[in-house]
Design an enzyme around this catalytic site. Sequence first.
Site, mmCIF file in Angstrom:
data_model
loop_
_atom_site.group_PDB
_atom_site.id
_atom_site.type_symbol
_atom_site.label_atom_id
_atom_site.label_comp_id
_atom_site.label_asym_id
_atom_site.label_seq_id
_atom_site.Cartn_x
_atom_site.Cartn_y
_atom_site.Cartn_z
ATOM 1 N N ASP A 31 0.874 -1.172 0.000
ATOM 2 C CA ASP A 31 0.000 0.000 0.000
ATOM 3 C C ASP A 31 0.912 1.223 0.000
ATOM 4 O O ASP A 31 2.100 1.134 0.331
ATOM 5 C CB ASP A 31 -0.907 0.025 1.247
ATOM 6 C CG ASP A 31 -2.205 0.783 0.985
ATOM 7 O OD1 ASP A 31 -3.276 0.157 0.998
ATOM 8 O OD2 ASP A 31 -2.145 2.016 0.739
ATOM 9 N N ASP A 47 4.166 2.402 -4.470
ATOM 10 C CA ASP A 47 3.304 3.301 -5.245
ATOM 11 C C ASP A 47 3.052 2.596 -6.574
ATOM 12 O O ASP A 47 3.955 2.484 -7.409
ATOM 13 C CB ASP A 47 4.053 4.630 -5.447
ATOM 14 C CG ASP A 47 3.257 5.609 -6.296
ATOM 15 O OD1 ASP A 47 2.221 5.208 -6.879
ATOM 16 O OD2 ASP A 47 3.683 6.776 -6.383
ATOM 17 N N SER A 71 -10.621 4.543 -4.947
ATOM 18 C CA SER A 71 -11.726 3.593 -4.763
ATOM 19 C C SER A 71 -13.128 4.165 -4.932
ATOM 20 O O SER A 71 -14.107 3.472 -4.684
ATOM 21 C CB SER A 71 -11.605 2.944 -3.380
ATOM 22 O OG SER A 71 -11.887 3.908 -2.401
ATOM 23 N N ASN A 108 -19.003 -2.721 -9.154
ATOM 24 C CA ASN A 108 -20.376 -2.558 -9.656
ATOM 25 C C ASN A 108 -20.477 -1.292 -10.516
ATOM 26 O O ASN A 108 -21.360 -1.188 -11.366
ATOM 27 C CB ASN A 108 -21.369 -2.542 -8.491
ATOM 28 C CG ASN A 108 -21.271 -1.302 -7.611
ATOM 29 O OD1 ASN A 108 -21.974 -0.330 -7.827
ATOM 30 N ND2 ASN A 108 -20.397 -1.329 -6.617
ATOM 31 N N TYR A 132 -14.421 6.760 -12.422
ATOM 32 C CA TYR A 132 -13.995 5.590 -11.639
ATOM 33 C C TYR A 132 -14.473 4.300 -12.315
ATOM 34 O O TYR A 132 -13.707 3.346 -12.472
ATOM 35 C CB TYR A 132 -14.559 5.725 -10.220
ATOM 36 C CG TYR A 132 -14.449 4.495 -9.373
ATOM 37 C CD1 TYR A 132 -13.219 4.057 -8.902
ATOM 38 C CD2 TYR A 132 -15.585 3.753 -9.029
ATOM 39 C CE1 TYR A 132 -13.115 2.917 -8.118
ATOM 40 C CE2 TYR A 132 -15.492 2.624 -8.242
ATOM 41 C CZ TYR A 132 -14.265 2.202 -7.795
ATOM 42 O OH TYR A 132 -14.168 1.079 -7.031
ATOM 43 N N ARG A 170 -29.468 1.070 -1.137
ATOM 44 C CA ARG A 170 -28.768 0.585 -2.340
ATOM 45 C C ARG A 170 -27.851 -0.586 -1.994
ATOM 46 O O ARG A 170 -27.771 -1.582 -2.712
ATOM 47 C CB ARG A 170 -27.959 1.719 -2.975
ATOM 48 C CG ARG A 170 -27.346 1.340 -4.328
ATOM 49 C CD ARG A 170 -26.672 2.528 -4.981
ATOM 50 N NE ARG A 170 -25.368 2.796 -4.428
ATOM 51 C CZ ARG A 170 -24.254 2.190 -4.816
ATOM 52 N NH1 ARG A 170 -24.275 1.293 -5.788
ATOM 53 N NH2 ARG A 170 -23.108 2.491 -4.252
#
Length: 290
Positions: A31, A47, A71, A108, A132, A170
């Site tokens: 990370d 990175d 994200s 999704n 995204y 949702r």
Amino acid sequence: MKTILITGAAGDVGTHLRRELAGKYSLRLSDLRPLKPAAGEKFARADISKIADVLRITRGVDAIVHLGGYSVEGPWEGILSANIVGCYNVFEAARRNGVKRILFATSNHAVGFYPRSQTIDHRVAIKPDGRYGVSKAFGEAMASLYADKYGMQVFLMRIGNVNPAPIDKRRLSIWLSPRDLAQLVSIGIEHPDIRCEVVYGVSRNARSWYDNANAYRLGYRPLDDSEAYAPEILAKEGPGNAIGDRYQGGAFTHVEAVPNPAPLPKAKPAKPAAQKAAKKVTKKVAKKAR
Ligand code: 15L
């Protein structure tokens, strides 16, 4: 024991996955953010927008679970470096290092502009609901290329929302419990016949918008259903949005930024003015985004 690299291991999904997979695999974590490895884990800061970093962390692993990146919906600069350049680097470094299997956390939101009235399966055309979502579709295209051209085995998990419990209306349709996430990831690591598979990363929710037949074909048997949480969630649901409520992607279909639940350290902006403008947009939409 197989050695598995998890990129973006300090994020929400990575944190749940580490806990669920502990003892089953030798976990290598990476990370941009610092992280304290537990017993059986090794951490290397990296990175992913830098190919040298990715070549270093992918050496000698049996499979990669690629969770790293930006994200949520947000400014293009962050998505470009983390999700487009970063994703390319992960596939290319894996190829150069002879790593045969990649599990990619697509989303999704690669298909978020399908209406909630439609049940979709793994064969539908992409319908991204923002920058995204486009970056996740790019990752799916990279996976297809590396499977066809280089014989890589790729497992594309269009993840809904990973949380110990669903958080709103949702998410009742797209919830993925941590233990179901771990089951799906284990299939992606272990199944002998993976070539390039799209599956939905969701639990067996009664309100699902997905026909997850491809995951079931590969042996996925989710244990959790969001329905148990429905009365409580629906009782506290706030007012909706006409566009967001029509589409599976929700707020991603009508805002320019969604608050990042696990923000990465700020990348160097190309132009301070562009960053200022992006910050303004993020603040403005953060309130209405769900
Ligand atoms: C995603 O793809 C994001 O990574 C996650 O943070 C959630 O926002 C999720 O989608 C969602 O749709 O709830």
